[in-house]
Write an enzyme that holds these catalytic residues in place. Structure first.
Site, PDB file in Angstrom:
ATOM      1  N   PHE A  45      -4.196  17.839   3.649  1.00 22.15           N
ATOM      2  CA  PHE A  45      -4.889  18.727   4.814  1.00 22.15           C
ATOM      3  C   PHE A  45      -4.596  20.261   4.296  1.00 22.15           C
ATOM      4  O   PHE A  45      -3.747  20.468   3.601  1.00 22.15           O
ATOM      5  CB  PHE A  45      -4.581  18.694   6.183  1.00 22.15           C
ATOM      6  CG  PHE A  45      -3.056  18.444   6.275  1.00 22.15           C
ATOM      7  CD1 PHE A  45      -2.263  19.677   6.333  1.00 22.15           C
ATOM      8  CD2 PHE A  45      -2.426  17.360   6.880  1.00 22.15           C
ATOM      9  CE1 PHE A  45      -0.840  19.411   6.570  1.00 22.15           C
ATOM     10  CE2 PHE A  45      -0.985  17.322   7.084  1.00 22.15           C
ATOM     11  CZ  PHE A  45      -0.290  18.417   6.763  1.00 22.15           C
ATOM     12  N   SER A  47       6.214  22.292   5.298  1.00 19.87           N
ATOM     13  CA  SER A  47       5.949  21.046   4.953  1.00 19.87           C
ATOM     14  C   SER A  47       5.319  20.409   6.061  1.00 19.87           C
ATOM     15  O   SER A  47       5.262  20.797   7.214  1.00 19.87           O
ATOM     16  CB  SER A  47       7.247  20.399   4.216  1.00 19.87           C
ATOM     17  OG  SER A  47       7.984  19.805   5.336  1.00 19.87           O
ATOM     18  N   LYS A  48       4.687  19.456   5.655  1.00 18.49           N
ATOM     19  CA  LYS A  48       4.168  18.446   6.735  1.00 18.49           C
ATOM     20  C   LYS A  48       4.815  17.921   7.687  1.00 18.49           C
ATOM     21  O   LYS A  48       4.467  17.535   8.803  1.00 18.49           O
ATOM     22  CB  LYS A  48       3.311  17.127   6.049  1.00 18.49           C
ATOM     23  CG  LYS A  48       2.179  17.833   5.016  1.00 18.49           C
ATOM     24  CD  LYS A  48       1.633  16.984   4.049  1.00 18.49           C
ATOM     25  CE  LYS A  48       0.958  17.349   3.047  1.00 18.49           C
ATOM     26  NZ  LYS A  48       0.507  16.464   1.957  1.00 18.49           N
ATOM     27  N   ARG A  49       6.299  17.983   7.407  1.00 17.83           N
ATOM     28  CA  ARG A  49       7.257  17.434   8.375  1.00 17.83           C
ATOM     29  C   ARG A  49       7.485  18.454   9.358  1.00 17.83           C
ATOM     30  O   ARG A  49       8.273  18.178  10.321  1.00 17.83           O
ATOM     31  CB  ARG A  49       8.509  17.022   7.674  1.00 17.83           C
ATOM     32  CG  ARG A  49       8.171  15.865   6.532  1.00 17.83           C
ATOM     33  CD  ARG A  49       9.365  15.346   6.126  1.00 17.83           C
ATOM     34  NE  ARG A  49      10.095  14.472   7.335  1.00 17.83           N
ATOM     35  CZ  ARG A  49       9.449  13.140   7.411  1.00 17.83           C
ATOM     36  NH1 ARG A  49       8.716  12.777   6.603  1.00 17.83           N
ATOM     37  NH2 ARG A  49      10.155  12.470   8.413  1.00 17.83           N
TER      38      ARG A  49
END
Length: 548
Positions: free
Chosen positions: A98, A324-326
């Site tokens: 994304f 980050s995605k986290r």
RNA sequence: GUCCCCAUCGUCUAGAGGCCUAGGACACCAGCCUUUCACGUUGGUAACACGGGUUCGAAUCCCGUUGGGGACGCCA
């Protein structure tokens, strides 16, 4: 001859002044059209001298001295008309996931810069990594940009569709002697790297044995094409944000531009595409800064003019770690889901790393008017959801009621809340009061739910606790009293004041039980507004129901 | 490890040698406003990473240290 160290002046001063100098030089020199600009002198760009050409490209033109005070804006007072071609920027994400907030900001800066100069803003999808690129990600990026109001001015360019051209340029470089075929296997390269690491030496590829190799003597390995790095001197990049950045050419090695399967590498494809798309200003994340030196090799070897570069600092997560995605909602559409307004997100992103005095509220038109690369900071910044939320509240309160109502009803539906036309009308009627006390669309939706739904609301625990027998008695009595009231906000307020006066109570003592009966909550818009928005029938129903 | 970049309140920032006793915004604390919650408003806590220079004068210019980030791929 001064050493590189000695000529490396302080970052801040060299940064700003170099940025000014560089751009001014380019502006006064005019940006040569990229089309065919290289071809005109292609013949005299042979490898042995190309790094001289590189070091004497248009950046080093003499620049008229300007006193800082009288210096016109980077571009503002240097009229665009004076430039040979208009500004063209591009945002070039790779569709491997994304679009996250850092990419969104890069897109925004590219958009704003282009608009400010009346130029074009383009999109190129860097999908040359077939293993990781997906069509869903492409769609996601397009949707995210559309939501942010950052859709490109021309159809997006798919980098994968241009592979033939990338290969063509690689072959031309080969023909010019600026590149060569290298026959190492990936395994051999890995071994070389491991060896260098074991010996604690920085790995630097040496392809000298392949240069000038007799084709007949070549190993039966599918070769890659590597571009020859300049062997001496240094490469200087006048960055519009970072200032003059330089590296000794000894640090560069012969990078692969065309893989053994004939596909281009990123560093090569980017240059070819930016050139062909006639990009004048490459505005991208800081993480590409050192890549720029490598990309310059391709520009220079082809005799192409380099574009202006501007490397904007990265955004870190709220905890300072790399985004980050986290870490929370970094996907752009996640912000939509959490109820943020795109204009608020853009404003927030703009202020992250860019400033114009004390201005905090910078809507799009104002942003276009003010945006300038010279005002972009050089340090990484962190996401601060509290500030974004606050800004969102500012935009929310200023937003159009009809639009907000539509958003709320959409979200109510998303939540599976049942409501009819009447409910929609009630939300609409209450919107001016509702939006004053919400910071996100999600909050707004929660606050509006009681008005949308039919019948007496469910009581939240706090409200239930306050609905004492005394409160119920009061509500029953109040229902009688309100029965004859004219159902208009101002009148209702007067009636409530009269009522509390007569009963010798404070208005709050009357309003609070009423609020609970009407909204099911201890918090709501002003009670008169709620009463009016609900309408006589619905309001009386709820009061009676709560009165037991 | 090598190279590149960066460094002002907790966070985002203003700051172009004297306008700085360092300004604004968010967050936080206290007060005011008030029918609840918000909004608004008043005030408060809070920063020039450190060490050397240059200068009459440094947050600002120079050098170094420390800290942080990034790049070193037949990824982008």
């Amino acid at each position: 001859m001064p050493t590189a160290r000695a000529t490396t002046s302080h970052k801040a001063s060299r940064g700003r002044s170099a940025a000014r100098r560089g751009s001014h030089a380019a502006a006064s020199a005019g940006l040569p059209g990229h089309r065919g600009a290289g071809r005109a002198n292609a013949d005299d760009i042979s490898f042995p001298i190309f790094h001289r050409v590189r070091n004497e490209c248009n950046w080093n033109l003499p620049v008229p001295r300007l006193s800082p005070r009288s210096r016109p804006g980077l571009y503002g007072a240097q009229p665009l008309q004076a430039r040979a071609m208009s500004v063209r920027t591009r945002f070039a994400p790779s569709p491997t996931g994304f679009l996250h907030i850092g990419g969104a900001r890069t897109a925004l800066f590219n958009f704003l810069f282009a608009r400010h100069h009346g130029g074009e803003y383009l999109l190129r999808i860097e999908d040359t990594d077939k293993a990781r690129s997906t069509a869903e990600a492409v769609q996601q990026i397009l949707d995210s940009l559309a939501w942010l109001g950052l859709s490109p001015d021309e159809a997006p360019v798919m980098q994968s569709s241009r592979e033939a051209r990338h290969a063509e340029v690689a072959r031309e470089l080969l023909a010019r002697g600026a590149a060569y075929l290298a026959f190492d296997t990936p395994e051999e390269l890995a071994a070389m790297r491991a060896e260098a690491e074991a010996a604690k030496r920085p790995f630097k590829y040496d392809g000298s044995r392949w240069i000038g190799l007799d084709p007949a003597a070549a190993p039966s390995v599918a070769p890659v094409i590597r571009i020859k790095a300049p062997r001496g001197g240094e490469t200087v990049v006048p960055d519009l944000v970072q200032g003059e950045v330089r590296v000794a050419n000894a640090e560069l090695d012969d990078m692969i531009i065309l893989r053994s399967d004939g596909t281009p590498t990123y560093l090569h494809a980017v240059v070819v595409d930016d050139h062909d798309m006639r990009i004048t200003h490459v505005i991208r994340g800081d993480d590409h800064l050192t890549n720029t030196f490598r990309q310059c090799m391709v520009y220079d070897a082809m005799g192409w003019h380099r574009p202006h570069f501007a490397h904007i600092p990265l955004i870190h997560g709220a905890d300072g770690a790399k985004l980050s995605k986290r870490h929370g909602a970094v996907g752009v559409m996640e912000f939509e889901a959490q109820g943020f307004l795109p204009e608020a997100v853009c404003n927030y992103l703009l202020r992250l790393g860019w400033g114009h005095g004390d201005e905090e509220f910078v809507p799009r038109p104002r942003a276009i008017e003010l945006f300038d690369l010279k005002d972009v900071g050089r340090a990484a910044s962190r996401m601060d959801y509290a500030k974004l939320t606050h800004l969102n509240g500012v935009y929310l309160r200023a937003a159009d009621d009809a639009r907000l109502t539509e958003e709320v009803l959409k979200r109510l539906t998303r939540r599976g809340v049942d409501f009819g036309t009447l409910g929609g009308d009630r939300v609409r009627a209450l919107m001016p009061a509702l939006k004053e006390r919400a910071k996100t669309l999600e909050e707004l939706t929660s606050a509006a739910a009681f008005a949308a739904q039919e019948g007496p609301p469910a009581l939240d625990p706090k409200a239930a606790a306050q609905l004492t027998p005394e409160a119920k008695a009061l509500l029953a009595d109040l229902a009688q009293f309100l029965n004859d009231a004219p159902w208009e906000q101002t009148d209702l307020m007067n009636w409530l004041r009269d009522y509390s006066d007569v009963k010798g109570m404070k208005l709050g003592q009357v309003a609070q039980p009423l609020r609970i009966a009407l909204s099911g909550s201890t918090q709501s818009p002003p009670i008169d507004a709620v009463l009016a928005a609900l309408g006589r029938t619905e309001a009386m129903d709820r009061i009676l129901a709560a009165a037991g």
